[in-house]
Design a protein around this motif. Structure first.
Motif, PDB file in Angstrom:
ATOM      1  N   ALA A  27      -8.472  -6.456  13.999  1.00  0.00           N
ATOM      2  CA  ALA A  27      -7.409  -5.605  14.547  1.00  0.00           C
ATOM      3  C   ALA A  27      -6.031  -6.123  14.137  1.00  0.00           C
ATOM      4  O   ALA A  27      -5.103  -5.330  13.901  1.00  0.00           O
ATOM      5  CB  ALA A  27      -7.530  -5.535  16.066  1.00  0.00           C
ATOM      6  N   TRP A  28      -5.869  -7.427  14.048  1.00  0.00           N
ATOM      7  CA  TRP A  28      -4.597  -8.029  13.636  1.00  0.00           C
ATOM      8  C   TRP A  28      -4.225  -7.576  12.224  1.00  0.00           C
ATOM      9  O   TRP A  28      -3.083  -7.204  11.957  1.00  0.00           O
ATOM     10  CB  TRP A  28      -4.716  -9.547  13.715  1.00  0.00           C
ATOM     11  CG  TRP A  28      -3.424 -10.300  13.575  1.00  0.00           C
ATOM     12  CD1 TRP A  28      -2.550 -10.631  14.562  1.00  0.00           C
ATOM     13  CD2 TRP A  28      -2.864 -10.823  12.357  1.00  0.00           C
ATOM     14  NE1 TRP A  28      -1.474 -11.323  14.044  1.00  0.00           N
ATOM     15  CE2 TRP A  28      -1.646 -11.455  12.709  1.00  0.00           C
ATOM     16  CE3 TRP A  28      -3.269 -10.825  11.026  1.00  0.00           C
ATOM     17  CZ2 TRP A  28      -0.834 -12.078  11.751  1.00  0.00           C
ATOM     18  CZ3 TRP A  28      -2.462 -11.446  10.075  1.00  0.00           C
ATOM     19  CH2 TRP A  28      -1.263 -12.067  10.440  1.00  0.00           C
ATOM     20  N   HIS A  29      -5.208  -7.590  11.315  1.00  0.00           N
ATOM     21  CA  HIS A  29      -4.950  -7.135   9.942  1.00  0.00           C
ATOM     22  C   HIS A  29      -4.557  -5.663   9.923  1.00  0.00           C
ATOM     23  O   HIS A  29      -3.586  -5.272   9.264  1.00  0.00           O
ATOM     24  CB  HIS A  29      -6.199  -7.325   9.082  1.00  0.00           C
ATOM     25  CG  HIS A  29      -6.625  -8.745   8.915  1.00  0.00           C
ATOM     26  ND1 HIS A  29      -5.780  -9.747   8.501  1.00  0.00           N
ATOM     27  CD2 HIS A  29      -7.839  -9.339   9.093  1.00  0.00           C
ATOM     28  CE1 HIS A  29      -6.433 -10.894   8.449  1.00  0.00           C
ATOM     29  NE2 HIS A  29      -7.697 -10.667   8.806  1.00  0.00           N
ATOM     30  N   ARG A  30      -5.304  -4.847  10.604  1.00  0.00           N
ATOM     31  CA  ARG A  30      -5.054  -3.405  10.576  1.00  0.00           C
ATOM     32  C   ARG A  30      -3.688  -3.069  11.172  1.00  0.00           C
ATOM     33  O   ARG A  30      -2.989  -2.172  10.682  1.00  0.00           O
ATOM     34  CB  ARG A  30      -6.172  -2.674  11.320  1.00  0.00           C
ATOM     35  CG  ARG A  30      -7.532  -2.787  10.630  1.00  0.00           C
ATOM     36  CD  ARG A  30      -8.649  -2.156  11.457  1.00  0.00           C
ATOM     37  NE  ARG A  30      -9.964  -2.458  10.910  1.00  0.00           N
ATOM     38  CZ  ARG A  30     -10.581  -1.742   9.962  1.00  0.00           C
ATOM     39  NH1 ARG A  30      -9.992  -0.660   9.466  1.00  0.00           N
ATOM     40  NH2 ARG A  30     -11.773  -2.091   9.536  1.00  0.00           N
ATOM     41  N   ALA A  31      -3.283  -3.796  12.214  1.00  0.00           N
ATOM     42  CA  ALA A  31      -1.983  -3.555  12.837  1.00  0.00           C
ATOM     43  C   ALA A  31      -0.839  -3.870  11.885  1.00  0.00           C
ATOM     44  O   ALA A  31       0.280  -3.350  12.059  1.00  0.00           O
ATOM     45  CB  ALA A  31      -1.853  -4.386  14.107  1.00  0.00           C
ATOM     46  N   ARG A  32      -1.082  -4.702  10.882  1.00  0.00           N
ATOM     47  CA  ARG A  32      -0.061  -5.060   9.904  1.00  0.00           C
ATOM     48  C   ARG A  32      -0.195  -4.279   8.612  1.00  0.00           C
ATOM     49  O   ARG A  32       0.388  -4.633   7.591  1.00  0.00           O
ATOM     50  CB  ARG A  32      -0.107  -6.579   9.641  1.00  0.00           C
ATOM     51  CG  ARG A  32       0.592  -7.332  10.749  1.00  0.00           C
ATOM     52  CD  ARG A  32       0.043  -8.691  11.016  1.00  0.00           C
ATOM     53  NE  ARG A  32       0.660  -9.206  12.245  1.00  0.00           N
ATOM     54  CZ  ARG A  32       0.287  -8.849  13.473  1.00  0.00           C
ATOM     55  NH1 ARG A  32      -0.716  -7.990  13.640  1.00  0.00           N
ATOM     56  NH2 ARG A  32       0.902  -9.322  14.538  1.00  0.00           N
ATOM     57  N   GLY A  33      -0.978  -3.211   8.650  1.00  0.00           N
ATOM     58  CA  GLY A  33      -1.069  -2.311   7.503  1.00  0.00           C
ATOM     59  C   GLY A  33      -1.972  -2.768   6.393  1.00  0.00           C
ATOM     60  O   GLY A  33      -1.868  -2.272   5.264  1.00  0.00           O
ATOM     61  N   ALA A  34      -2.871  -3.696   6.672  1.00  0.00           N
ATOM     62  CA  ALA A  34      -3.768  -4.187   5.625  1.00  0.00           C
ATOM     63  C   ALA A  34      -4.698  -3.081   5.153  1.00  0.00           C
ATOM     64  O   ALA A  34      -5.166  -2.259   5.944  1.00  0.00           O
ATOM     65  CB  ALA A  34      -4.594  -5.356   6.148  1.00  0.00           C
ATOM     66  N   TYR A  42     -18.686  -7.466   6.028  1.00  0.00           N
ATOM     67  CA  TYR A  42     -17.483  -7.456   6.849  1.00  0.00           C
ATOM     68  C   TYR A  42     -16.449  -6.506   6.252  1.00  0.00           C
ATOM     69  O   TYR A  42     -16.513  -6.154   5.077  1.00  0.00           O
ATOM     70  CB  TYR A  42     -16.858  -8.858   6.926  1.00  0.00           C
ATOM     71  CG  TYR A  42     -17.773  -9.917   7.478  1.00  0.00           C
ATOM     72  CD1 TYR A  42     -17.941 -10.063   8.859  1.00  0.00           C
ATOM     73  CD2 TYR A  42     -18.471 -10.779   6.639  1.00  0.00           C
ATOM     74  CE1 TYR A  42     -18.779 -11.040   9.373  1.00  0.00           C
ATOM     75  CE2 TYR A  42     -19.307 -11.758   7.152  1.00  0.00           C
ATOM     76  CZ  TYR A  42     -19.455 -11.879   8.510  1.00  0.00           C
ATOM     77  OH  TYR A  42     -20.287 -12.851   9.011  1.00  0.00           O
ATOM     78  N   ALA A  43     -15.475  -6.137   7.064  1.00  0.00           N
ATOM     79  CA  ALA A  43     -14.264  -5.502   6.562  1.00  0.00           C
ATOM     80  C   ALA A  43     -13.235  -6.602   6.341  1.00  0.00           C
ATOM     81  O   ALA A  43     -12.949  -7.387   7.244  1.00  0.00           O
ATOM     82  CB  ALA A  43     -13.731  -4.480   7.547  1.00  0.00           C
ATOM     83  N   MET A  44     -12.689  -6.655   5.139  1.00  0.00           N
ATOM     84  CA  MET A  44     -11.766  -7.718   4.768  1.00  0.00           C
ATOM     85  C   MET A  44     -10.455  -7.124   4.274  1.00  0.00           C
ATOM     86  O   MET A  44     -10.446  -6.072   3.626  1.00  0.00           O
ATOM     87  CB  MET A  44     -12.374  -8.581   3.655  1.00  0.00           C
ATOM     88  CG  MET A  44     -13.705  -9.216   3.999  1.00  0.00           C
ATOM     89  SD  MET A  44     -13.579 -10.451   5.300  1.00  0.00           S
ATOM     90  CE  MET A  44     -12.582 -11.694   4.467  1.00  0.00           C
ATOM     91  N   PRO A  45      -9.327  -7.778   4.541  1.00  0.00           N
ATOM     92  CA  PRO A  45      -8.035  -7.278   4.040  1.00  0.00           C
ATOM     93  C   PRO A  45      -7.858  -7.633   2.567  1.00  0.00           C
ATOM     94  O   PRO A  45      -7.833  -8.809   2.202  1.00  0.00           O
ATOM     95  CB  PRO A  45      -7.021  -8.025   4.906  1.00  0.00           C
ATOM     96  CG  PRO A  45      -7.699  -9.320   5.244  1.00  0.00           C
ATOM     97  CD  PRO A  45      -9.169  -9.012   5.344  1.00  0.00           C
ATOM     98  N   ILE A  46      -7.754  -6.626   1.722  1.00  0.00           N
ATOM     99  CA  ILE A  46      -7.569  -6.935   0.298  1.00  0.00           C
ATOM    100  C   ILE A  46      -6.098  -6.965  -0.087  1.00  0.00           C
ATOM    101  O   ILE A  46      -5.705  -7.676  -1.002  1.00  0.00           O
ATOM    102  CB  ILE A  46      -8.362  -5.967  -0.591  1.00  0.00           C
ATOM    103  CG1 ILE A  46      -8.461  -6.543  -2.008  1.00  0.00           C
ATOM    104  CG2 ILE A  46      -7.762  -4.566  -0.585  1.00  0.00           C
ATOM    105  CD1 ILE A  46      -9.491  -5.908  -2.867  1.00  0.00           C
ATOM    106  N   GLN A  47      -5.241  -6.218   0.642  1.00  0.00           N
ATOM    107  CA  GLN A  47      -3.811  -6.299   0.373  1.00  0.00           C
ATOM    108  C   GLN A  47      -3.039  -5.741   1.562  1.00  0.00           C
ATOM    109  O   GLN A  47      -3.564  -4.980   2.368  1.00  0.00           O
ATOM    110  CB  GLN A  47      -3.426  -5.557  -0.894  1.00  0.00           C
ATOM    111  CG  GLN A  47      -3.628  -4.046  -0.816  1.00  0.00           C
ATOM    112  CD  GLN A  47      -3.143  -3.347  -2.069  1.00  0.00           C
ATOM    113  OE1 GLN A  47      -3.320  -3.864  -3.179  1.00  0.00           O
ATOM    114  NE2 GLN A  47      -2.532  -2.194  -1.913  1.00  0.00           N
ATOM    115  N   TYR A  48      -1.774  -6.143   1.644  1.00  0.00           N
ATOM    116  CA  TYR A  48      -0.837  -5.637   2.646  1.00  0.00           C
ATOM    117  C   TYR A  48       0.259  -4.851   1.933  1.00  0.00           C
ATOM    118  O   TYR A  48       0.268  -3.640   1.927  1.00  0.00           O
ATOM    119  CB  TYR A  48      -0.238  -6.779   3.467  1.00  0.00           C
ATOM    120  CG  TYR A  48      -1.250  -7.556   4.278  1.00  0.00           C
ATOM    121  CD1 TYR A  48      -1.476  -7.268   5.627  1.00  0.00           C
ATOM    122  CD2 TYR A  48      -1.998  -8.589   3.703  1.00  0.00           C
ATOM    123  CE1 TYR A  48      -2.408  -7.972   6.377  1.00  0.00           C
ATOM    124  CE2 TYR A  48      -2.931  -9.303   4.449  1.00  0.00           C
ATOM    125  CZ  TYR A  48      -3.128  -8.984   5.774  1.00  0.00           C
ATOM    126  OH  TYR A  48      -4.056  -9.692   6.507  1.00  0.00           O
TER     127      TYR A  48
END
Length: 384
Positions: A27-34, A42-48
């Protein structure tokens, strides 16, 4: 620490909406637009904000990475280090408390099942393995290690990495004392009564840290770290381009069971005693190749022009097929495309001219020494 990424650095996969196993910082990643992608379950942040900008920020400042998908494992019991040396070619028994070592998990023929980091602590051995292979690794350890060795998979621990030349400035404000660590050293710390295990290590070629933290405290910790002016969250796309520039192999791409430590050009991971005594999986073949040479070798490649040469591209010398690219993409700090791959050993010499086949066309490439940019680790005794 060894690295994993969901794709080559310029190829972004479709966004993932659901995942079977969300990580603690999802949720932290998604809240920052990742932008989130699927990797290793898993779902992983590839870029912001973008791979190029995130890559360059990490080289100049400090990048915060979520690597909680990786496996953290403890080994305890009498003879644990000796037993692990059957499966790992590194010198494990001589590690002192707080010392860590890069090593390789080998199959019985000496092929690489995974690359990993192992650290001696006061009462156990702490290991970090790749996320995509962690369950297979743990199964292999359970099958092969004696009953006297207890294996504890730390499912409730998150893992984050802070990388870049200003990582130490940012982290030392939050966790005083980390600045005393040198490259490949680790120790226990506390942050607001939360226990942390911190190593001065990483997989970007930069100075930095990896931090093991209880999953229920990781959001608060990353909020504190990300609030530092030097720090931005960085996705795994930039982690890939950073490790490629640093000449660091990626398991499942540059390393697999078809390569042993000699072919993979990782012979530094076989220390002097192990070379003299053997006693590890595949030792007969590996020690023979150490002495007499291997049939092929992992090399770096510079690329003429601006077209990236990606994983799977065939390498030719004239009409002869001589190798394969295993990683490739645009390198922001080099400002050019680069690659890594395997070639027949007679061609594994810096300056050798080859061609890569890309979309039916031949692209000139040149065998190059790695890393493509200098490592900037904070080594003990290094000149300042």
């Amino acid at each position: 620490m060894m690295s994993e990424v969901p794709s080559e650095n310029a190829e972004i996969e479709d966004e993932v909406i659901d995942t079977e196993a969300p990580l603690p910082l999802d949720a932290w990643h998604r809240a920052r637009g990742a932008r989130m992608v699927a990797f290793a379950g898993y779902a992983m942040p590839i870029q912001y904000e973008g791979i190029m900008a995130e890559h360059l920020w990490t080289r100049e400042q400090a990048g915060l990475f979520d690597v909680s998908h990786m496996g953290q494992v403890l080994f305890t019991g009498e003879g644990a280090a000796q037993a692990l040396e059957v499966m790992l070619p590194g010198e494990i028994q001589a590690l002192k408390a707080g010392q860590m070592r890069y090593s390789l998990l080998l199959n019985e023929e000496g092929g690489i099942l995974d690359d990993l980091m192992i650290t001696r602590r006061a009462d156990d051995l702490y290991m970090v393995v790749n996320g995509a292979t962690k369950y297979d690794d743990i199964g292999t350890f359970r099958d092969e290690l004696p009953d006297a060795v207890t294996i504890n998979f730390l499912e409730d621990q998150a893992l984050i990495a802070l990388q870049g030349p200003k990582a130490v400035d940012a982290l030392a404000r939050i966790v005083p004392g980390v600045e005393a660590l040198f490259f490949m050293q680790a120790a226990g710390f506390a942050w607001h009564e939360t226990p942390l295990w911190i190593s001065r290590s990483g997989y970007t070629g930069e100075d930095g840290f990896e931090i093991s933290v209880p999953a229920d405290a990781v959001v608060a910790l990353v909020e504190a770290i990300a609030a530092q002016p030097e720090v931005k969250p960085i996705g795994l796309g930039a982690r890939d381009s950073l490790r490629l520039e640093a000449g660091l192999p990626l398991y499942g791409h540059d390393l697999d069971e078809n390569a042993n430590p000699v072919i993979a050009d990782l012979t530094f991971a076989i220390q002097k005693r192990r070379r003299a005594e053997g006693g590890f999986h595949g030792a007969e073949t590996i020690l023979h190749q150490l002495a007499e040479g291997a049939p092929s070798k992992r090399v770096g490649l510079t690329v003429a022009g601006r077209m990236p040469v990606r994983e799977g591209a065939k390498l030719y010398q004239g009409d002869a097929l001589v190798g394969t690219v295993t990683s490739g993409g645009f390198a922001p700090s080099v400002n050019a495309p680069i690659a890594m791959g395997y070639v027949t050993v007679n061609l594994a010499i810096a300056g050798t001219a080859l061609e890569a086949e890309v979309r039916g066309k031949r692209v000139p490439v040149t065998v190059a020494s790695m890393p493509f940019i200098p490592h900037r680790y904070h080594r003990k005794g290094a000149a300042k």
